[in-house]
Design a protein around this motif. Structure first.
Motif, PDB file in Angstrom:
ATOM      1  N   PRO A  32       1.000  -1.073   0.499  1.00  0.00           N
ATOM      2  CA  PRO A  32       0.527   0.554   0.084  1.00  0.00           C
ATOM      3  C   PRO A  32       1.180   0.889   0.121  1.00  0.00           C
ATOM      4  O   PRO A  32       0.292   2.175  -0.906  1.00  0.00           O
ATOM      5  N   MET A  33       2.326   1.187   0.507  1.00  0.00           N
ATOM      6  CA  MET A  33       2.866   2.311   0.606  1.00  0.00           C
ATOM      7  C   MET A  33       4.144   2.367   0.353  1.00  0.00           C
ATOM      8  O   MET A  33       4.819   1.133   0.724  1.00  0.00           O
ATOM      9  N   LYS A  82       7.447   9.693  -0.290  1.00  0.00           N
ATOM     10  CA  LYS A  82       5.989   8.262   0.579  1.00  0.00           C
ATOM     11  C   LYS A  82       4.917   7.889  -0.414  1.00  0.00           C
ATOM     12  O   LYS A  82       4.391   9.167  -0.417  1.00  0.00           O
ATOM     13  N   SER A 101       1.209   6.631  -1.454  1.00  0.00           N
ATOM     14  CA  SER A 101       0.206   5.886  -1.201  1.00  0.00           C
ATOM     15  C   SER A 101      -0.888   6.244  -1.982  1.00  0.00           C
ATOM     16  O   SER A 101      -0.936   7.175  -2.338  1.00  0.00           O
ATOM     17  N   TYR A 129      -6.446   1.348  -1.028  1.00  0.00           N
ATOM     18  CA  TYR A 129      -5.820   0.385  -1.507  1.00  0.00           C
ATOM     19  C   TYR A 129      -6.171  -0.827  -1.274  1.00  0.00           C
ATOM     20  O   TYR A 129      -6.409  -1.532   0.120  1.00  0.00           O
TER      21      TYR A 129
END
Length: 147
Positions: A41-42, A53, A55, A59
């Motif tokens: 997801p990230m 980062k 995201s 998700y």
């Protein structure tokens, strides 16, 4: 006279062939699913000026829906990296179903958002083009899209 027991070679051949086919099928399914393992997801990405980062809200991404992509940029000291230009290109892995491109805007200092629409379920490659005052960076990540 005693009857001799002969091994059934046809049955042995058939069993070996079935076993080999089963192994091949398992290997193919494992290979096809490898993209899903590479799409958390990230994701975090280092580049010369700092860190990104990346995201995606809710998700995995939803097919044919606007999905909110968020990228938090910090410089080498950890401060928000402001004033960058960001755009993203989504392309389906191993398919020719059409790409989707969108720009991201700075919602908060160092936080950029934009909406992307995967066109089919499966694994997608997302390519971020990040332009700072003096440099352009390209960052890739994989993502999963579902119905």
């Amino acid at each position: 006279m005693k009857a001799e027991h002969k091994p059934n070679y046809n049955l042995l051949k058939f069993t070996i062939i079935l076993l080999v086919l089963a192994i091949v099928v398992v290997l193919i399914f494992t290979w096809l699913r490898k993209g899903e393992e590479l799409s958390p997801p990230m994701t975090e990405h280092l580049f010369d000026k700092g860190e990104a980062k990346w995201s995606i809200d809710g998700y995995p991404a939803k097919v044919l829906h606007n999905n909110l992509f968020k990228i938090e940029l910090t410089d080498l000291s950890g401060a928000p990296l402001q004033g960058a230009e960001l755009s993203v290109k989504l392309e389906m892995m191993d398919m020719v179903c059409g790409d989707y491109e969108f720009k991201m805007t700075e919602a908060d200092p160092g936080t950029y958002t934009g909406e992307g629409v995967p066109l089919m379920a499966g694994t997608w490659k997302a390519t971020l083009k990040l332009k700072t005052v003096d440099q352009t960076y390209t960052i890739d990540r994989l993502l999963r899209a579902v119905h």
